[in-house]
Design a protein around this motif. Structure first.
Motif, PDB file in Angstrom:
ATOM      1  N   SER A   6     -15.634 -27.510   2.348  1.00  0.00           N
ATOM      2  CA  SER A   6     -16.545 -27.021   1.373  1.00  0.00           C
ATOM      3  C   SER A   6     -16.944 -25.644   1.393  1.00  0.00           C
ATOM      4  O   SER A   6     -17.122 -24.651   0.297  1.00  0.00           O
ATOM      5  CB  SER A   6     -17.953 -28.079   1.538  1.00  0.00           C
ATOM      6  OG  SER A   6     -18.994 -27.772   0.608  1.00  0.00           O
ATOM      7  N   ALA A   7     -17.095 -25.014   2.682  1.00  0.00           N
ATOM      8  CA  ALA A   7     -17.287 -23.604   2.747  1.00  0.00           C
ATOM      9  C   ALA A   7     -16.221 -22.669   2.390  1.00  0.00           C
ATOM     10  O   ALA A   7     -16.549 -21.739   1.531  1.00  0.00           O
ATOM     11  CB  ALA A   7     -17.516 -23.151   4.152  1.00  0.00           C
ATOM     12  N   LEU A   8     -14.987 -23.091   2.387  1.00  0.00           N
ATOM     13  CA  LEU A   8     -13.869 -22.462   1.930  1.00  0.00           C
ATOM     14  C   LEU A   8     -13.902 -22.449   0.607  1.00  0.00           C
ATOM     15  O   LEU A   8     -13.469 -21.457  -0.194  1.00  0.00           O
ATOM     16  CB  LEU A   8     -12.320 -23.175   2.387  1.00  0.00           C
ATOM     17  CG  LEU A   8     -12.181 -22.673   4.038  1.00  0.00           C
ATOM     18  CD1 LEU A   8     -11.118 -23.554   4.633  1.00  0.00           C
ATOM     19  CD2 LEU A   8     -12.095 -21.488   4.458  1.00  0.00           C
ATOM     20  N   GLY A   9     -14.150 -23.627  -0.151  1.00  0.00           N
ATOM     21  CA  GLY A   9     -14.275 -23.820  -1.534  1.00  0.00           C
ATOM     22  C   GLY A   9     -15.180 -22.600  -2.122  1.00  0.00           C
ATOM     23  O   GLY A   9     -14.847 -22.056  -3.122  1.00  0.00           O
ATOM     24  N   TRP A  10     -16.215 -22.639  -1.598  1.00  0.00           N
ATOM     25  CA  TRP A  10     -17.395 -21.561  -2.156  1.00  0.00           C
ATOM     26  C   TRP A  10     -16.793 -19.961  -2.125  1.00  0.00           C
ATOM     27  O   TRP A  10     -16.902 -19.323  -2.921  1.00  0.00           O
ATOM     28  CB  TRP A  10     -18.757 -21.810  -1.671  1.00  0.00           C
ATOM     29  CG  TRP A  10     -19.361 -23.187  -1.995  1.00  0.00           C
ATOM     30  CD1 TRP A  10     -19.511 -24.058  -1.215  1.00  0.00           C
ATOM     31  CD2 TRP A  10     -19.987 -23.288  -3.249  1.00  0.00           C
ATOM     32  NE1 TRP A  10     -20.284 -24.955  -2.385  1.00  0.00           N
ATOM     33  CE2 TRP A  10     -20.565 -24.496  -3.418  1.00  0.00           C
ATOM     34  CE3 TRP A  10     -20.003 -22.345  -4.282  1.00  0.00           C
ATOM     35  CZ2 TRP A  10     -21.113 -24.976  -4.348  1.00  0.00           C
ATOM     36  CZ3 TRP A  10     -20.482 -23.058  -5.629  1.00  0.00           C
ATOM     37  CH2 TRP A  10     -21.337 -24.442  -5.470  1.00  0.00           C
ATOM     38  N   PHE A  11     -16.187 -19.791  -0.759  1.00  0.00           N
ATOM     39  CA  PHE A  11     -15.849 -18.579  -0.668  1.00  0.00           C
ATOM     40  C   PHE A  11     -14.398 -18.118  -1.651  1.00  0.00           C
ATOM     41  O   PHE A  11     -14.453 -17.165  -2.120  1.00  0.00           O
ATOM     42  CB  PHE A  11     -15.170 -18.230   1.031  1.00  0.00           C
ATOM     43  CG  PHE A  11     -16.463 -18.157   1.815  1.00  0.00           C
ATOM     44  CD1 PHE A  11     -17.548 -17.302   1.561  1.00  0.00           C
ATOM     45  CD2 PHE A  11     -16.297 -19.018   2.809  1.00  0.00           C
ATOM     46  CE1 PHE A  11     -18.289 -17.072   2.515  1.00  0.00           C
ATOM     47  CE2 PHE A  11     -17.299 -18.867   3.845  1.00  0.00           C
ATOM     48  CZ  PHE A  11     -18.461 -17.656   3.618  1.00  0.00           C
ATOM     49  N   SER A  53     -14.464 -16.497   9.292  1.00  0.00           N
ATOM     50  CA  SER A  53     -15.350 -17.177  10.217  1.00  0.00           C
ATOM     51  C   SER A  53     -15.085 -18.600  10.320  1.00  0.00           C
ATOM     52  O   SER A  53     -15.145 -19.465  11.278  1.00  0.00           O
ATOM     53  CB  SER A  53     -16.731 -16.907   9.853  1.00  0.00           C
ATOM     54  OG  SER A  53     -17.104 -15.437  10.287  1.00  0.00           O
ATOM     55  N   VAL A  54     -14.835 -19.198   8.965  1.00  0.00           N
ATOM     56  CA  VAL A  54     -14.741 -20.815   8.977  1.00  0.00           C
ATOM     57  C   VAL A  54     -13.578 -21.129   9.733  1.00  0.00           C
ATOM     58  O   VAL A  54     -13.608 -22.211  10.172  1.00  0.00           O
ATOM     59  CB  VAL A  54     -14.433 -21.141   7.173  1.00  0.00           C
ATOM     60  CG1 VAL A  54     -14.122 -22.380   7.178  1.00  0.00           C
ATOM     61  CG2 VAL A  54     -15.856 -20.758   6.701  1.00  0.00           C
ATOM     62  N   TYR A  55     -12.246 -20.480   9.466  1.00  0.00           N
ATOM     63  CA  TYR A  55     -11.239 -20.720   9.950  1.00  0.00           C
ATOM     64  C   TYR A  55     -11.369 -20.654  11.580  1.00  0.00           C
ATOM     65  O   TYR A  55     -10.835 -21.632  12.385  1.00  0.00           O
ATOM     66  CB  TYR A  55      -9.984 -20.041   9.798  1.00  0.00           C
ATOM     67  CG  TYR A  55      -9.558 -20.353   8.524  1.00  0.00           C
ATOM     68  CD1 TYR A  55      -8.890 -21.430   8.121  1.00  0.00           C
ATOM     69  CD2 TYR A  55      -9.382 -19.271   7.350  1.00  0.00           C
ATOM     70  CE1 TYR A  55      -8.603 -21.800   6.722  1.00  0.00           C
ATOM     71  CE2 TYR A  55      -8.970 -19.625   5.918  1.00  0.00           C
ATOM     72  CZ  TYR A  55      -8.397 -20.919   5.915  1.00  0.00           C
ATOM     73  OH  TYR A  55      -7.943 -21.195   4.618  1.00  0.00           O
ATOM     74  N   VAL A  56     -11.972 -19.763  12.161  1.00  0.00           N
ATOM     75  CA  VAL A  56     -12.536 -19.469  13.431  1.00  0.00           C
ATOM     76  C   VAL A  56     -13.106 -20.933  14.038  1.00  0.00           C
ATOM     77  O   VAL A  56     -12.712 -21.390  15.115  1.00  0.00           O
ATOM     78  CB  VAL A  56     -12.959 -18.185  14.088  1.00  0.00           C
ATOM     79  CG1 VAL A  56     -13.531 -18.315  15.234  1.00  0.00           C
ATOM     80  CG2 VAL A  56     -12.130 -17.192  13.660  1.00  0.00           C
ATOM     81  N   LYS A  57     -14.430 -21.047  13.513  1.00  0.00           N
ATOM     82  CA  LYS A  57     -14.936 -22.225  13.624  1.00  0.00           C
ATOM     83  C   LYS A  57     -14.275 -23.700  13.675  1.00  0.00           C
ATOM     84  O   LYS A  57     -14.294 -24.362  14.588  1.00  0.00           O
ATOM     85  CB  LYS A  57     -16.240 -22.394  12.679  1.00  0.00           C
ATOM     86  CG  LYS A  57     -17.070 -23.438  12.897  1.00  0.00           C
ATOM     87  CD  LYS A  57     -17.760 -23.609  14.191  1.00  0.00           C
ATOM     88  CE  LYS A  57     -19.036 -24.595  14.298  1.00  0.00           C
ATOM     89  NZ  LYS A  57     -19.400 -24.653  15.824  1.00  0.00           N
ATOM     90  N   GLY A  58     -13.269 -23.688  12.795  1.00  0.00           N
ATOM     91  CA  GLY A  58     -12.657 -24.786  12.288  1.00  0.00           C
ATOM     92  C   GLY A  58     -11.524 -24.957  13.645  1.00  0.00           C
ATOM     93  O   GLY A  58     -11.437 -26.122  14.061  1.00  0.00           O
ATOM     94  N   TYR A  59     -11.128 -23.759  13.991  1.00  0.00           N
ATOM     95  CA  TYR A  59     -10.118 -24.059  15.259  1.00  0.00           C
ATOM     96  C   TYR A  59     -10.864 -24.476  16.403  1.00  0.00           C
ATOM     97  O   TYR A  59     -10.198 -25.302  17.221  1.00  0.00           O
ATOM     98  CB  TYR A  59      -9.612 -22.649  15.566  1.00  0.00           C
ATOM     99  CG  TYR A  59      -8.871 -22.514  16.909  1.00  0.00           C
ATOM    100  CD1 TYR A  59      -7.347 -22.941  16.917  1.00  0.00           C
ATOM    101  CD2 TYR A  59      -9.177 -21.868  17.942  1.00  0.00           C
ATOM    102  CE1 TYR A  59      -6.859 -23.051  18.021  1.00  0.00           C
ATOM    103  CE2 TYR A  59      -8.502 -21.915  19.173  1.00  0.00           C
ATOM    104  CZ  TYR A  59      -7.296 -22.501  19.121  1.00  0.00           C
ATOM    105  OH  TYR A  59      -6.749 -22.473  20.384  1.00  0.00           O
ATOM    106  N   SER A  60     -12.130 -24.318  16.534  1.00  0.00           N
ATOM    107  CA  SER A  60     -12.961 -24.762  17.871  1.00  0.00           C
ATOM    108  C   SER A  60     -13.140 -26.048  17.645  1.00  0.00           C
ATOM    109  O   SER A  60     -13.438 -26.959  18.592  1.00  0.00           O
ATOM    110  CB  SER A  60     -14.242 -23.863  17.794  1.00  0.00           C
ATOM    111  OG  SER A  60     -15.097 -24.352  16.957  1.00  0.00           O
TER     112      SER A  60
END
Length: 214
Positions: free
Chosen positions: A1-6, A25-32
């Motif tokens: 959802s966040a990626l969609g808004w960006f 930042s989303v991808y970094v968080k997703g990796y964790s």
């Protein structure tokens, strides 16, 4: 959802550096969260684009710091956070990031100073209190950790992790009744096996064996 808004923002302005930094930042968080190595490659691409478009935007360097920190590149992460703070000294996310790096490097005085500065700059940011609480908890300073976690819960009453952290701190000072209440509250928000296990221990140590079995 966040990626969609960006991506929606980038459809309006493909050169909007903040949106590229957000995707990083989303991808970094997703990796964790999911441990998918492809997320790091996508984070690197998004951050590189953001940096090329606007190297003077503090959140770009914060995102870079998060990326480097997630892959254990402590020196590069520190430089990126410091660059962000040069641009905006009130960048709380970068102060928290530095505190995390300093903790990993056993620079404990520097870590505490950075985390307390984050709290002082933005006393309404529950993340700063939570990270400071975690630092104090790992340092064995449980009463001080409780105080910080209480701020987290006051600012974010529905944050299951903050409430569970508070329960853990109560447990380690021997206040099992308060610990049980915190874990039950966390379970009411989001049931997890860890919270149930810890709640069982609180009942066991309090002598409530039937409740512990349940």
């Amino acid at each position: 959802s966040a990626l969609g808004w960006f991506d929606a923002a980038l459809n309006v302005d493909p050169e909007y550096a903040a949106a590229h930094a957000g995707k990083c930042s989303v991808y970094v968080k997703g990796y964790s969260e999911v441990d998918d190595p492809s997320f790091i490659a996508q984070a690197e691409s998004a951050c590189a684009t953001a940096l090329a478009l606007n190297p003077n935007l503090d959140i770009v360097h914060t995102a870079l710091g998060d990326l480097y920190r997630s892959s254990g590149q402590w020196s590069d992460a520190e430089s990126a956070y410091e660059k962000a703070l040069t641009i905006d000294p009130s960048n709380v996310a970068s102060l928290i990031g530095l505190g995390t790096i300093y903790t990993r490097q056993k620079r404990l005085d520097d870590a505490e100073a950075s985390l307390r500065k984050a709290v002082d700059i933005h006393p309404g940011d529950y993340r700063a209190y939570n990270r400071l609480g975690s630092f104090l908890f790992r340092s064995g300073r449980f009463p001080e950790a409780i105080e910080q976690y209480q701020y987290v819960v006051a600012l974010q009453p529905d944050d299951m992790n903050g409430i569970a952290n508070l329960g853990s701190a109560y447990m380690l000072i021997g206040d099992f009744a308060a610990g049980a209440a915190a874990y039950q509250r966390a379970i009411d928000i989001e049931p997890t096996k860890t919270a149930y296990s810890n709640l069982g221990m609180m009942h066991y140590y309090s002598g409530n064996l039937d409740a512990a079995v349940d």
